[in-house]
Scaffold this active site. Structure first.
Site, PDB file in Angstrom:
ATOM      1  NE  ARG A  46      57.716  64.027  22.123  1.00  0.00           N
ATOM      2  CZ  ARG A  46      58.910  64.251  22.470  1.00  0.00           C
ATOM      3  NH1 ARG A  46      59.567  63.295  23.234  1.00  0.00           N
ATOM      4  NH2 ARG A  46      59.617  65.242  22.345  1.00  0.00           N
ATOM      5  CD  GLU A  64      56.013  66.272  27.647  1.00  0.00           C
ATOM      6  OE1 GLU A  64      55.186  65.990  26.989  1.00  0.00           O
ATOM      7  OE2 GLU A  64      57.020  66.672  27.157  1.00  0.00           O
ATOM      8  CD  GLU A  69      51.149  71.896  23.010  1.00  0.00           C
ATOM      9  OE1 GLU A  69      51.918  71.845  21.666  1.00  0.00           O
ATOM     10  OE2 GLU A  69      51.259  70.974  23.653  1.00  0.00           O
TER      11      GLU A  69
END
Length: 1361
Positions: free
Chosen positions: A912, A1293, A834
């Site tokens: 997160r 995920e 990423e």
């Protein structure tokens, strides 16, 4: 320096030494004869196939024989047996020069999409066993080689064949199930399944506790994920024949020695023993190579050069096998596979008392490397390597094997005893001597023998401690007459416990002897606390535990044979049992498409991955498979060896004078900006004056070939001035207060009031280790300058095309519009590509710009693991207030993450983690705080789950502690605290459409939880040294990028006049099936068959400003954008459909074209109603939540710490699945990646910040043998999600965290073991739950004899970062 093209350089390399001419190498590839006049001893078969023959189906995954991506089949004619031998081998280790008169078959040679697929290729594709596809050719060839030898194998044969193959995507289940159709057991359920009598018809459990009642009876059981009846039959008569020309060449082989000369190495292959002894006299320091499984590794990874190599593989005397009165004599070149075959036959024929050593060797061979290694590795090589952690040497030593050594001066026979290895990696052989053969002796009556191996992973793993043990009793008694205890992994050599053995002579085999043995072993088998390999307490304990297993095994045998001795207690017997693998069985449950859905509407159907067939034949093109450009060069990175230092000087003179080198690239060569980074520009493209981690990229060497670039890069000399402090661990960062800003906090309710209200308050802490992505395809970039206006095209394996474009443009000093990034597919990503893929792409682009020539770089596995970072290690401290009932009323949790040397995405990851700090539990009063530790490690980054798995694991840790402290069942406490519809999260988002309770109830039902719990309790009562554990764990995973601006996507659709559709969108394909799902969406929207729609690649010049393919949101975002583009096109076609209602698609398209209608459309989507403010704790961070629950049962060995995964049931809410086959693949793959994270994968760093675990040899991801024996995956029915495309939900995920059910099942089993020692209540248990952690937590009489050294009194070999 040289400035030659690749072709010119190759010609220059054709060295001819007039004094020493080289022979021609003759071999066959896929039936075609190859005559190589200039065979280079340093070139591997893999490099030759890919670079010289253009056969790119065989992949490079690790270059050390640990992943199987490079597997090919090697066929040799054996004149003495008059048969052809077919072997699976690692192309990355097989030296080209070893292939004289062999036939090689690659994945391209057995079938193709263009021609005809082989059944092996077809079945892995149709059974959904190929996701990213990078490992697929290797798995195909392992299976193919097995079928060439056994056309109807047993399931056990398949499992053995795959011990040397890894897959990071699928979770292995579909591969095994697809290939089960070749076996004798293919009717595995005994006809209890549906329809055609096969258990794969989806729905009915054939073992365990469930039956049809557990499946929702209101809906008809769906069709299977695939129908085995569609498979091509296997016809062994149609296989490629062994080349007749080669057979005659082999028969006529003369006793002439072969000689191949390369740039640096001379390869000599003697044809007779006399020639070998002559050469060994002439070249006493020459290395002898048979399988190249050790020397190949040393030359590649230890930078060792052996100028002369002797290859004795074909000398008859070194390959003979003789049965004598003493035992069986094996020539030193006999392969380990052959050794195993001969010993197996002997154990069948001979009385069992004679074959105890043979049985022990076979037990070690079961877990010795992978089959590809065993097929070529020689018994002599294993001994002569003198590895201190050898699996076989302790067995040979304890058995007193006799070795025949030979030189020109004659022969001598030595016993392999404690004097045989005088020092680290040394033997008593003189330089001129060779090992001729090994005698493995028979055992005698009254002699008992056993061998043990303990390693982090069962299959294909290096041992931690290994041992061979032999005892002989005085005739008719239980008095010890002779005892030999040999250990590997306890010193710099294989050692004998001679003091212990002599102390026990003359003693009765009983409890007193056991106590003496253990106290003596604890004294004798000591290790310095700083010993290489670490795990000192564990290794010392293992020496006792393994002896105890031997003691019980012998006691049981004596009792069974009628000796006057008490038998083994019934609850102790399991300690004597060897591990036996049960072939896995599985069930997949999903909702069939509604009645009346059109056949051509593929949404909701288990459609095969669009590239699966190409991946199975090796025709799918990955970045490094792109053919070489005419004047292309190869780049190799130069990286820092210090964690924190100032660069004083860089000397490139030696490197630049080496063959093939064109230039070196450093910070001064960057035409644009040296500042880089995905969000904050706090990194450099190339280090400028200072390095802040081991692996920091300082520069690069560019040369004509990869080998030349890599050799030259190692020759760059850098001097450093080391700086202080060196901050490696989270604890170091806390001590030095080294944090990135900001510190994030989420708070809700009144914490003080909550703690006041609580009946109990508990405090605890936990550390969770990081994780390496281990995508099978490492980072790779090919940069092609276009020659005008600063334009450049880059082919990159990246999840983030736009970020790569902007950072490359920034480094080159050109506008982004001049840079095009193209991504066809990746061989896995998982978040690792990423943001960190740009650290390579920018350097390659700078080099290409400087030289105005195409430049390529594919990182080797060790480089990739060193420089790219991984999942953030987390440390959590918590204080939890709860009532007597188990209801949690207050929680304060503090997270520390090891961010590494730059910010990267660490802040978003911590956010997160905080968003998931309560997991699935409603807590009225809560505060979470997150600190980002700035350390001198390579920057850690995104990884599937993105902080969620760390935040939730620590949540489940305090939840387990609450249950343990109250003595309540953990599942009761979890259920009591679970969210219900309409409740508010700590970040103020109201939960609607919550399916957590449905997932929970269904999971308990599908797993038969209550019966399973009762079974576990009964088992634990009846077994002292093995324990079972059970755990059920929920997850709630928020779907959206936490960075608001990323929640957007674009698409571009073209309709051509023949009616075909070219579709492009902003997402990248890394195996998850995104392109397949997008074709399904477009097919339904346009109302045309999916075969009319094609996606060629993702590129920045078709869809601009894309978000990374991450956060599980890619199907939602890109699916909506594709839908939007297709709707626009449909709207434009509507008048023509109305005008000609009976017409077909092609007619409407043509009518529109001739009416000058635009048949190209841009689609766009942005997720509505999102946005969260940390300052005010208001807003809506997530579009919706994915829910799931998993129940797992495990069994641990309390003496060794090993565990096996017995059962897992998963129920997960994916809305209305777009493609159940892909979604179940994601669930199983994510779950197995989580099993790795929580039980197996451990990154080991030195206190100076050097990463030890830099390849599959040291870093263990789950293998085929790690999947639960019994696995059920159920996609929750009737749970449509109105917030995503066609009522689906994200799936990438959320399933990963469900593997925490395995972690807490292990903790449950450890709790049962601790109870036996009188220990109860909460205890700290860090992740991953490795054998070391499990064993050390199961405290008992043996652990007490091996107390750990006091922290601070020594420097550990490795630190917990």
């Amino acid at each position: 320096m040289s400035d030659l093209t690749y072709g010119e350089q190759t010609n220059r390399n054709k060295l001819t030494d007039h004094n020493m001419s080289a022979d021609e190498l003759v071999f066959f590839v896929n039936g075609k004869k190859i005559t190589e006049k200039h065979a280079d001893p340093e070139m591997t078969l893999l490099t030759y196939l890919r670079r010289k023959l253009g056969l790119t189906g065989t992949k490079l995954g690790c270059a050390e024989g640990g992943c199987g991506a490079c597997t090919v089949m090697l066929s040799k004619y054996q004149p003495h047996l008059r048969r052809v031998l077919h072997l699976s081998v690692n192309g990355c280790l097989a030296p080209l020069c070893s292939l004289h008169h062999c036939a090689v078959t690659t994945v391209e040679g057995i079938g193709s999409v263009a021609g005809k697929l082989h059944p092996v290729q077809e079945r892995i594709a149709k059974s959904h066993g190929s996701q990213c596809g990078f490992c697929t050719p290797g798995i195909v060839m392992s299976m193919y080689a097995l079928l060439r030898n056994h056309p109807t194998p047993r399931m056990a044969d398949i499992e053995e064949a795959f011990q040397g193959n890894l897959c990071r995507c699928t979770g292995y289940r579909p591969i095994l199930e697809g290939y089960k159709t070749f076996t004798k057991e293919r009717k595995c359920c005994g006809g209890k399944g549906k329809d055609n009598g096969c258990c794969m018809t989806n729905g009915v459990k054939t073992k365990g506790y469930t039956d049809e009642e557990n499946v929702n009876r209101t809906s008809v059981l769906p069709a299977p994920l695939y129908d085995p009846a569609d498979f091509l039959p296997l016809d062994p008569t149609q296989e490629i024949i062994f080349p007749p020309e080669l057979m005659s060449l082999c028969k006529d082989q003369s006793s002439q020695q072969l000689r191949f000369r390369g740039e640096r190495v001379l390869w000599l292959q003697p044809a007779s023993l006399d020639q070998l002894l002559e050469l060994k006299t002439q070249y006493p320091n020459a290395k002898m190579v048979v399988g190249n499984t050790e020397v190949g590794i040393e030359m590649k990874f230890k930078n060792l050069l052996y100028p002369v190599i002797l290859a004795p593989a074909y000398i008859p005397e070194l390959n003979t096998i003789q049965h004598t009165d003493e035992g069986i004599v094996f020539g030193a070149s006999c392969s380990l596979t052959l050794l195993g075959d001969v010993l197996k036959a002997a154990t069948v024929k001979l009385p069992s008392y004679q074959t105890e050593v043979f049985t022990a060797v076979l037990e070690q061979l079961r877990w010795f490397a992978g089959l590809q290694i065993r097929n070529v590795a020689a018994i002599g090589g294993n001994i002569m390597t003198a590895s201190p952690i050898s699996d076989l040497n302790p067995v040979f030593m304890a058995a007193g094997c006799k070795l025949t050594l030979m030189s020109k001066g004659g022969e001598r026979v030595v016993v392999m005893d404690r004097k045989f290895f005088p020092g680290y990696r040394r033997t008593i052989l003189t330089p001129e001597e060779v090992l001729l053969c090994v005698l493995i002796p028979y055992t005698k009556k009254g002699q008992y023998f056993a061998a043990y191996k303990q390693s982090p992973r069962r299959e294909d793993d290096i041992s931690i401690v290994t041992s061979g043990m032999s005892v002989t009793f005085a005739e008719g008694s239980t008095v010890v007459k002779h005892l030999a205890l040999s250990y590997g992994g306890m010193a710099a050599t294989t050692v004998m416990a001679k003091n212990t053995a002599s102390r026990l002579l003359g003693k009765q085999w009983g409890e007193e002897l056991l106590q003496d043995a253990c106290s003596s072993l604890a004294e004798e088998m000591t290790l310095h606390p700083s010993a290489p390999g670490g795990m000192v307490t564990y290794r010392r304990t293992l020496t006792l535990s393994l002896f105890y297993k031997f003691y019980l095994t012998v006691q049981q045998k004596l009792a069974n044979e009628g000796a006057y001795i008490e038998g083994v207690r019934a609850d102790y017997v399991s300690a004597t049992e060897m591990y036996h693998q049960t072939s896995p069985s599985s069930v997949q449950i999903f909702q069939a498409v509604p009645d009346g859905q059109k056949e051509e509407d593929v949404v909701g159907r288990p459609m095969m991955h669009l590239s699966a067939m190409k991946q199975a034949t090796g025709e799918a093109v990955y970045c490094d498979d792109i053919p070489l450009y005419e004047n292309e060069l190869y780049l190799c990175l130069v990286t820092s060896t210090k964690a924190h230092a100032r660069i004083q000087s860089i000397d490139t003179s030696e490197a630049e004078s080496m063959p093939g080198v064109v230039t070196c690239v450093f910070a001064k060569d960057i035409p644009g900006s040296n500042k880089t980074g995905p969000i904050v520009y706090d990194e450099t493209v190339l280090a400028d004056g200072k390095v802040t981690c081991v692996g920091h990229i300082i520069g690069a060497v560019v040369a004509d070939t990869q080998a030349h670039a890599q050799r030259a890069a190692k020759a760059v000399r850098i001097t450093y001035q080391e700086l202080q402090p060196v901050i490696i661990t989270i604890q170091d960062a806390i001590t030095h207060q080294s944090f990135f800003q900001p510190v994030r906090t989420i708070q809700s309710g009144d914490l003080d009031q909550g703690f006041t209200q609580a009946d109990h308050i508990l405090e605890g802490e936990m550390h969770m280790g990081g994780q390496e992505h281990f995508y099978l395809e490492t980072n790779v970039t090919v940069a092609v300058p276009k020659g005008e206006d600063g334009e450049m095209e880059l082919f990159v394996s990246t999840q983030s095309a736009t970020k790569t474009q902007s950072l490359v443009a920034k480094a080159l000093g050109v506008p982004a519009s001049r840079v095009v990034i193209r991504v066809k597919r990746m061989g896995g990503g998982f978040g690792g590509k990423e943001s960190r893929s740009t650290i390579l792409s920018t350097v390659v682009a700078v080099a290409a710009q400087k030289l105005k020539r195409p430049v390529r770089c594919m990182l080797d596995r060790d480089e990739d693991m060193l420089v790219t970072g991984g999942r953030h290690p987390f440390y959590g401290r918590y204080k939890v207030g709860f009532m007597k009932s188990g209801k949690v009323v207050a929680l304060e949790v503090t997270y520390y993450s090891n961010a590494g040397n730059s910010m990267d995405l660490s802040l978003s990851i911590m956010e997160r983690a905080l968003f998931h700090m309560e997991n699935s539990y409603s807590i009225a009063n809560i505060r979470g705080r997150g600190y980002l530790c700035k350390t001198h490690l390579p920057s850690n980054t995104a990884f599937r789950g993105f902080g969620g798995p760390q935040g939730m694991l620590i949540a489940e840790s305090w939840m387990t502690d609450v249950a343990l402290s109250l003595g309540l069942p953990a599942e009761q406490v979890r259920r009591l605290n679970m969210y219900i519809q309409g409740e508010r999260t700590p970040y103020s988002q109201i939960l609607d459409h919550i399916t957590l309770d449905r997932c929970w109830d269904q999971c308990l039902e599908v797993s038969s939880f209550n019966q399973r719990r009762a079974g576990v309790e009964t088992y634990n009562r009846d077994h002292r040294w093995t324990k079972r554990g059970l755990s059920v764990v929920p997850t709630k995973f928020g779907i959206s990028f936490t960075a608001l601006f990323l929640n957007q996507a674009g698409a571009l659709a073209h309709i051509y006049t023949d009616g075909s559709v070219l579709l492009t969108h902003g997402g990248t394909e890394m195996g998850q099936g995104l392109h397949t799902k997008m074709v399904q969406v477009a097919s339904r929207t346009l109302g045309i068959p999916s075969c009319k729609i094609h996606i060629t690649e993702t590129s920045t010049n078709t869809v601009p400003n894309t978000s990374p393919t991450a956060a599980s949101a890619s199907s939602d975002l890109n699916g909506a954008a594709v839908h939007n583009a297709c709707e626009i096109l449909l709207h434009r076609l509507e008048p023509y459909k109305t005008k000609n209602p009976k017409g077909c698609w092609e007619e409407w398209v043509n009518s529109a074209y001739f009416d000058r209608v635009n048949l190209s459309a841009n689609g766009f989507y942005k997720t509505p109603d999102l946005g969260y403010d940390f300052e005010t704790n208001t807003g809506r961070p997530f579009n919706y939540f994915s829910y799931g629950v998993a129940c797992s049962e495990v069994e641990i060995d309390c003496l060794t710490g090993s565990h096996k995964n017995i059962h897992t049931s998963i129920v997960i809410d994916v809305g209305n699945s777009l493609n159940p086959a892909l979604d179940i693949g994601q669930v199983e793959g994510g779950f197995m990646q989580g099993v790795g994270l929580y039980t197996l994968e451990e990154l080991k760093y030195s206190p100076e910040g050097y990463l030890f675990t830099r390849g599959p040899g040291m870093y263990k991801i789950p293998s085929f043998g790690d999947i639960p024996t019994d696995l059920t995956v159920s996609l929750l029915r009737d749970a449509p999600n109105d917030k995503a495309i066609f009522s689906s939900k994200a799936v990438g995920e959320p399933p990963l965290f469900l593997a925490a059910s395995v972690f807490f099942a292990i903790k449950d089993a450890v709790t049962a073991a601790r109870k036996e020692s009188g220990l109860s209540g909460p205890f700290r248990f860090d992740s991953p739950a490795t054998p070391e952690r499990i064993r050390n937590a199961c405290e008992d009489r043996f652990t007490k004899l091996c107390p750990p050294a006091e922290p601070g009194t020594f420097t550990p070999w490795a630190v917990v970062v």
